[in-house]
Write a protein that holds these residues in place. Structure first.
Motif, PDB file in Angstrom:
ATOM      1  N   ASN A  54       0.857  -1.179   0.000  1.00  0.00           N
ATOM      2  CA  ASN A  54       0.000   0.000   0.000  1.00  0.00           C
ATOM      3  C   ASN A  54       0.895   1.231   0.000  1.00  0.00           C
ATOM      4  OD1 ASN A  54      -2.479  -1.364   0.090  1.00  0.00           O
ATOM      5  ND2 ASN A  54      -2.362  -1.593   2.313  1.00  0.00           N
ATOM      6  N   ALA A  56       1.240   5.655  -0.999  1.00  0.00           N
ATOM      7  CA  ALA A  56       0.643   6.945  -1.326  1.00  0.00           C
ATOM      8  C   ALA A  56       1.713   7.811  -1.963  1.00  0.00           C
ATOM      9  CB  ALA A  56       0.095   7.614  -0.068  1.00  0.00           C
ATOM     10  N   THR A  92      -2.729   5.676  -3.492  1.00  0.00           N
ATOM     11  CA  THR A  92      -3.450   6.916  -3.235  1.00  0.00           C
ATOM     12  C   THR A  92      -2.554   8.055  -3.693  1.00  0.00           C
ATOM     13  OG1 THR A  92      -4.503   5.968  -1.286  1.00  0.00           O
ATOM     14  CG2 THR A  92      -4.556   8.359  -1.498  1.00  0.00           C
ATOM     15  N   PRO A 109      -6.881  15.978  -2.570  1.00  0.00           N
ATOM     16  CA  PRO A 109      -6.971  14.579  -2.999  1.00  0.00           C
ATOM     17  C   PRO A 109      -7.333  14.498  -4.486  1.00  0.00           C
ATOM     18  CG  PRO A 109      -8.231  14.985  -0.991  1.00  0.00           C
ATOM     19  CD  PRO A 109      -7.871  16.325  -1.551  1.00  0.00           C
ATOM     20  N   PRO A 112      -8.363   8.598  -4.969  1.00  0.00           N
ATOM     21  CA  PRO A 112      -8.621   7.858  -3.731  1.00  0.00           C
ATOM     22  C   PRO A 112      -7.927   6.504  -3.790  1.00  0.00           C
ATOM     23  CG  PRO A 112     -10.520   7.779  -5.162  1.00  0.00           C
ATOM     24  CD  PRO A 112      -9.549   8.722  -5.803  1.00  0.00           C
ATOM     25  N   ARG A 113      -7.939   5.795  -2.669  1.00  0.00           N
ATOM     26  CA  ARG A 113      -7.285   4.496  -2.622  1.00  0.00           C
ATOM     27  C   ARG A 113      -7.828   3.609  -3.736  1.00  0.00           C
ATOM     28  NH1 ARG A 113      -8.103   1.923   2.807  1.00  0.00           N
ATOM     29  NH2 ARG A 113      -6.793   3.669   3.435  1.00  0.00           N
ATOM     30  N   GLN A 150      -1.646  13.415   5.958  1.00  0.00           N
ATOM     31  CA  GLN A 150      -2.593  12.850   4.991  1.00  0.00           C
ATOM     32  C   GLN A 150      -2.124  11.486   4.500  1.00  0.00           C
ATOM     33  OE1 GLN A 150      -5.501  14.191   4.096  1.00  0.00           O
ATOM     34  NE2 GLN A 150      -6.048  12.646   2.569  1.00  0.00           N
ATOM     35  N   HIS A 153      -2.603   8.832   7.174  1.00  0.00           N
ATOM     36  CA  HIS A 153      -4.031   8.502   7.299  1.00  0.00           C
ATOM     37  C   HIS A 153      -4.468   7.564   6.172  1.00  0.00           C
ATOM     38  CE1 HIS A 153      -8.364   8.974   7.847  1.00  0.00           C
ATOM     39  NE2 HIS A 153      -8.426   9.266   6.546  1.00  0.00           N
ATOM     40  N   GLU A 154      -4.086   7.891   4.952  1.00  0.00           N
ATOM     41  CA  GLU A 154      -4.507   7.064   3.812  1.00  0.00           C
ATOM     42  C   GLU A 154      -3.934   5.651   3.899  1.00  0.00           C
ATOM     43  OE1 GLU A 154      -6.675   7.824   1.659  1.00  0.00           O
ATOM     44  OE2 GLU A 154      -6.851   9.993   1.825  1.00  0.00           O
ATOM     45  N   ASN A 157      -5.494   3.846   7.648  1.00  0.00           N
ATOM     46  CA  ASN A 157      -6.918   3.800   7.973  1.00  0.00           C
ATOM     47  C   ASN A 157      -7.614   2.689   7.185  1.00  0.00           C
ATOM     48  OD1 ASN A 157      -9.407   4.516   9.097  1.00  0.00           O
ATOM     49  ND2 ASN A 157      -9.843   5.985   7.454  1.00  0.00           N
ATOM     50  N   THR A 159      -6.601  -0.413   6.603  1.00  0.00           N
ATOM     51  CA  THR A 159      -5.723  -1.278   5.803  1.00  0.00           C
ATOM     52  C   THR A 159      -5.126  -2.365   6.687  1.00  0.00           C
ATOM     53  OG1 THR A 159      -3.803   0.134   6.200  1.00  0.00           O
ATOM     54  CG2 THR A 159      -5.133   0.616   4.250  1.00  0.00           C
ATOM     55  N   ARG A 165       3.654  -0.250   4.059  1.00  0.00           N
ATOM     56  CA  ARG A 165       3.089   1.072   3.816  1.00  0.00           C
ATOM     57  C   ARG A 165       4.213   2.023   3.424  1.00  0.00           C
ATOM     58  NH1 ARG A 165      -0.360   0.960   9.507  1.00  0.00           N
ATOM     59  NH2 ARG A 165      -2.014  -0.480   8.796  1.00  0.00           N
TER      60      ARG A 165
END
Length: 767
Positions: A54, A56, A92, A109, A112-113, A150, A153-154, A157, A159, A165
Motif C-alpha cells: 500500500n 501513497a 493513493t 486529494p 482515492p485508494r 494525509q 491517514h490514507e 486507515n 488497511t 506502507r
C-alpha cells in the motif's frame, strides 16, 4: 517571499516531465494479465508472485513549481502506477501546498485508494492528470506536516497492518508554512512547523509508514529531507541498507523519472536496470532481463502518446501485449498514454529489444527504457566431508542458482547479496560461519557464485550436525538452505572420494569421473548415488548403486549424463548454460549416512553445427583450393610469358639469303605482335602495324610462330625461314651489331643494339 518563490519556480521547472513518468510504473507489475487472444492461454490465472504494497504519492503543488514541473511530477506518478508487483496493491495520490486562509486547504486529494488491478490501472492515469500547480492566492506554501499526516491517514486507515506502507514525497525540498495561520503567530510559524513535522514523523514511525522524499530544484533542504526519511518507519522489505528509507535529489527534469524509479525499486525491494540514453523514434533500444527475474516490467517513457511500441524477446520473437506466450505471461498498461509498461511473469532472460515507431509530427520526444524486476535466488549448500569427525575441519560451500537450477553467470545479478551461515548440532552451541566468494582459499574462484568457508567441528559434537545458509538480497526472495550430517565415528568402515572434472559438454553428452572406495568391515555395503540441487531431469548419475565388498579397496567409474537438447528449450543459447548440482553418495547399510556431497559444475553448450565440427576440413579444403588457384594463375602467367613476343628479333632476308634488316618485337595484342613489310622493292623493312598481314609470338616449345593473314601458321626456329611476299623471307635470330636496314622495335631513329632496344641479345631472347 515572492522573490524566493519566483527563483524556486524557475529552477524547479526544469525537473518535471520525469516525475510523473515514474508514478505510472507500478500498475503493470501489480496487476494480473489481461484477456488472452486466440491460441493463447489466459494469463489472468497467473497468481501474483509477490506480496502487495500500500503506498501513497504526495505531489508538491506549491507556487514554486512551473507548469513543466507539474507535468514531470504527473509523469512520475504514472510511472509508479505501472510498476508494482501485485494486483492487490493499492495507491493513493494527492497534491499538497499550504492553507493560507480559512477557505483554503493544504491537501488536494486526486486519486482515492485504488486497487491496481486491470480496472484500477485504467482509472488511475486519469485522476493523476487532475494534479495542477496552485496559483497565487490559492495557498502556495509547502506544508510538509499536513502532507505526511494525509499520507499516514490514507495508508493506515482501514488497511491490513501486515502489508507494507510506503509514502513517496515529491517536493522542491523546502518547508514553507510562514503564510499558514494554523501554525500560529507569524513570528513563531516556522518553529511551530518544525515541531509539527517532528510529531507527524513520529506518528508515521508508529504507524509503520516509510517515507521516501525526492527533492528537486536549485536548493532543496537536504538536511530536512534526510530528517523526513529518517523520521518514518525504518524497517524495509529486507534487512539490508539499500531497503532503508533515504532522501534523494535530482538535478533536472531528465533525472526525475530514473531517480524516482530507483527510489521506488528500493522501497519495494525491486531491482532497477536503466536502459541506454533516450532516442527519438524510430529507434530500437536494448535492455537486459536477469535470469533471476520471476516477474518484471519493461517501462517505456514515450514522451508522446502516439508512439507505438513493439517488444521483442531475446530469441527474436515479437511477444503479445496480453496473454501467455512460450511460458511467459504478458500484460500491457498505459499504451494510450505517454508512459507504458509491459508486465512479464517468468520472463525469458537475456537482451530484449524495444522498437519505437511514430507518425510524422510525433517524433520530437526521446523514448527511454528501463526495467523493474523481482526474482528468486536459490542456493545449494554442501559440507565436505558430509559426516566429519569431532575436531575435524569441514569445508562449507553455498552455490547460487537461478529458479530453474542453473548457475549464475553475471555477478551483477546478485549485487548487494548477504550470505549468513551457521553450524548447529548435538552437544555444542551454534557456530557462525563466514562464507566468501573472493577467490581466497578455501574459495576456488572469485565472483563465480560459490561462497566458501571452513568450520572446525567442536570436540564435544556427537550425533546430528546441520549447516545452514541464508541468502538475502534486495529484489530477490531470501533463500535458506541446510545440509544435514552426523558426526562420524573415529574410524568409519567405509570411506569414499569422488573426482569429477569440470567440463564443457553438449546436450546428451556425459561427464565421467571416478569414485575411490574402501571397505574395512567384514560385511558388504551398498552405496546409493544421486544428483540433487538441480532441476529434475537435467543431470542423472550412473550407476545408481554400488556394492562394496568386504575388504575391497579400489575405484569405480561414475558417469553424469546431461539431458537432451529439447529439455533445455529456448534457455540453451549460443553462450551456453552452467548446470550446478550436487552428487551425493550415501551408505544405505548405515542408515543413509552421507559419504560424499560433491559440487558439480557443468557448462552445457549447443551441439556444434557442420562448420563447428568440420571447420578443419573446410579450412584445409580452402587452403588446397587457394593453392590450386595460385598454381593455375602462376601456370597461366608462365604460359603467357612463354608466348610473349617481346624481345623476338625478326630478320628480313632476300631471296639470295642476304639479311636486309632486323626488327625487335615489342609486346603484342593478345600475345601476337602484328607487323608489315614496307617498301619491299626499294628499301624493304619490317614495321609494326596493328592490322598488319603478319603476326608473330613465341612458341612454348621454343622459337616462334608466324601467323599470316590468310590464317596459316608456321613454326620458326633459329635456323629456319618462312617465305613472305615479293621474294622475301623471315627468320629469327641474334640481332646484328649493324644491320643492313630496318628499324628496331623502338621505332624510327632507334639504333639497333642500343640499350633497351634488344641489340646485343642472345638466342635466349626468343626462347
Amino acid at each position: 517571499m515572492a522573490t524566493v518563490r519566483g527563483v524556486r519556480r524557475k529552477a524547479a521547472g526544469r525537473t518535471v516531465r520525469g516525475a510523473a513518468a515514474v508514478l505510472a510504473a507500478v500498475a503493470v507489475l501489480a496487476a494480473p494479465t489481461a484477456p488472452a487472444g486466440p491460441d493463447q492461454i489466459p494469463a489472468a490465472a497467473v497468481k501474483p508472485a509477490f506480496a502487495s504494497v500500500n503506498y501513497a504519492v504526495a505531489v508538491d503543488q506549491s507556487a514554486s513549481l512551473a507548469p513543466e514541473d507539474m507535468e514531470a511530477e504527473k509523469a512520475a506518478a504514472k510511472r509508479i502506477a505501472v510498476g508494482g508487483v501485485s494486483s492487490s496493491s493499492h495507491i493513493t495520490v494527492f497534491g499538497f501546498a499550504a492553507a493560507e486562509s480559512e477557505k483554503q486547504r493544504a491537501v488536494d486529494p486526486v486519486c482515492p485508494r485504488t486497487a491496481l488491478d486491470a480496472a484500477g490501472r485504467r482509472t488511475v492515469g486519469g485522476c493523476i492528470g487532475k494534479l495542477r500547480s496552485r496559483k497565487e492566492g490559492e495557498g502556495t506554501g509547502t506544508d510538509f506536516p499536513s502532507a505526511i499526516r494525509q499520507g499516514v491517514h490514507e495508508l493506515s486507515n482501514g488497511t491490513d497492518p501486515s502489508v507494507p506502507r510506503v509514502l513517496f514525497l515529491l517536493t522542491d525540498g523546502r518547508m514553507d508554512v510562514t503564510g499558514s495561520p494554523q501554525y500560529g503567530d507569524p513570528a513563531h510559524r516556522e518553529a511551530e512547523g518544525r515541531q509539527q513535522l517532528a510529531k507527524e514523523l513520529a506518528n508515521a514511525a508508529a504507524s509503520n509508514v516509510q517515507i521516501w522524499p525526492l527533492g528537486f530544484g536549485p536548493d532543496p533542504d537536504a538536511g530536512q529531507l534526510a530528517e523526513i526519511a529518517a523520521g518514518g518507519y525504518q524497517k524495509g522489505c529486507v534487512d539490508l541498507p539499500s531497503a532503508k528509507p533515504a532522501a534523494s535529489r535530482v538535478k533536472g527534469a531528465e533525472d526525475v523519472g530514473p531517480k524516482l524509479e530507483k527510489i521506488f525499486a528500493a522501497a519495494h525491494c525491486l531491482r532497477y536496470e536503466e536502459g541506454p540514453p533516450g532516442e527519438r523514434p524510430p529507434t530500437t533500444q536494448e535492455i537486459g532481463i536477469s535470469p533471476l527475474a520471476t516477474i518484471g516490467s519493461i517501462v517505456v517513457d514515450k514522451g508522446d502518446a502516439e508512439v507505438d511500441i513493439t517488444y521483442i524477446d531475446p530469441h527474436g520473437n515479437k511477444v503479445p501485449a496480453n496473454g501467455r506466450y512460450r511460458g511467459s505471461a504478458f500484460e500491457l498498461a498505459g499504451a494510450e498514454d505517454t508512459v507504458e509498461a509491459l508486465r512479464i511473469v517468468d520472463p525469458v532472460p537475456g537482451t530484449w529489444k524495444v522498437k519505437a515507431e511514430a507518425p510524422e509530427g510525433h517524433r520530437s520526444a526521446p523514448v527511454s527504457v528501463s526495467v523493474l524486476w523481482q526474482g528468486e535466488l536459490r542456493g545449494a549448500i554442501t559440507m565436505d566431508p558430509p559426516s566429519p569427525q569431532a575436531g575435524q575441519k569441514a569445508t562449507v560451500t553455498m552455490r547460487l542458482q537461478t529458479r530453474e537450477g542453473y548457475e549464475i553467470k553475471n555477478p551483477r545479478d546478485y549485487a548487494g547479496l548477504r550470505v549468513t551461515s551457521s553450524l548447529t548440532g548435538d552437544g555444542f552451541a551454534p557456530v557462525p560461519l563466514g562464507l566468501r566468494d573472493d577467490g581466497k582459499a578455501p574459495d576456488a574462484e572469485a565472483s563465480d557464485g560459490a561462497f566458501t568457508g571452513t568450520v572446525r567441528i567442536p570436540s564435544g559434537a556427537e550425533g546430528a550436525l546441520k549447516v545452514t545458509g541464508t541468502l538475502t538480497a534486495s529484489g530477490l526472495n531470501a533463500d535458506t538452505r541446510s545440509e544435514a550430517g552426523q558426526v562420524a565415528p573415529a574410524a568409519p568402515a567405509v570411506t569414499t572420494a569422488l573426482t569429477l572434472p569440470r567440463e564443457e559438454v553438449h546436450p546428451g553428452a556425459s561427464v565421467t569421473g571416478s569414485l575411490a572406495v574402501s571397505n574395512t568391515s567384514d560385511t558388504p555395503h551398498t552405496l546409493r548415488l544421486s544428483v540433487a540441487d538441480v532441476k529434475a531431469g537435467l543431470l542423472t548419475v550412473s550407476p545408481a548403486e554400488i556394492v562394496v565388498k568386504p575388504g575391497e579397496s579400489g575405484t569405480r567409474e561414475v558417469t553424469v549424463r546431461v539431458a537432451a537438447a529439447e529439455i533445455f528449450g529456448d534457455r540453451l543459447s549460443a553462450d551456453g548454460l552452467r548446470l550446478g548440482g550436487t552428487v551425493t553418495v550415501a551408505d544405505t547399510t548405515e542408515g543413509d549416512r552421507a559419504l560424499v556431497r560433491s559440487p558439480l559444475s557443468v557448462r552445457v553448450t549447443p551441439e556444434p553445427g557442420v562448420w563447428d565440427t568440420w571447420w578443419w576440413a573446410f579450412l584445409t579444403g580452402a587452403a588446397l583450393l587457394a593453392a590450386a588457384s595460385v598454381a593455375v594463375v602462376l601456370l597461366l602467367r608462365q604460359r603467357s610469358r612463354r608466348r610473349d613476343p617481346a624481345g623476338l628479333v625478326l630478320r628480313l632476308v632476300s631471296g639470295s639469303g642476304e639479311v636486309l634488316g632486323e626488327h625487335r618485337a615489342g609486346r603484342g595484342h593478345k600475345q601476337w605482335y602484328a607487323f608489315a613489310v614496307v617498301e619491299p622493292h626499294r628499301n624493304p623493312r619490317i614495321e609494326r602495324r596493328a592490322n598488319g598481314p603478319y603476326a608473330v609470338r613465341r612458341s612454348p616449345e621454343g622459337g616462334a610462330v608466324l601467323r599470316k593473314r590468310d590464317g596459316g601458321r608456321t613454326r620458326l626456329t633459329g635456323h629456319s625461314q618462312v617465305p613472305l611476299a615479293d621474294d622475301l623471307a623471315l627468320t629469327i635470330g641474334v640481332p646484328s651489331p649493324n644491320p643492313p636496314g630496318g628499324t628496331p622495335s623502338g621505332g624510327p631513329g632507334t639504333t639497333p643494339g642500343a640499350p633497351g632496344t634488344g641489340g646485343g641479345g642472345t638466342y635466349d631472347a626468343y626462347l
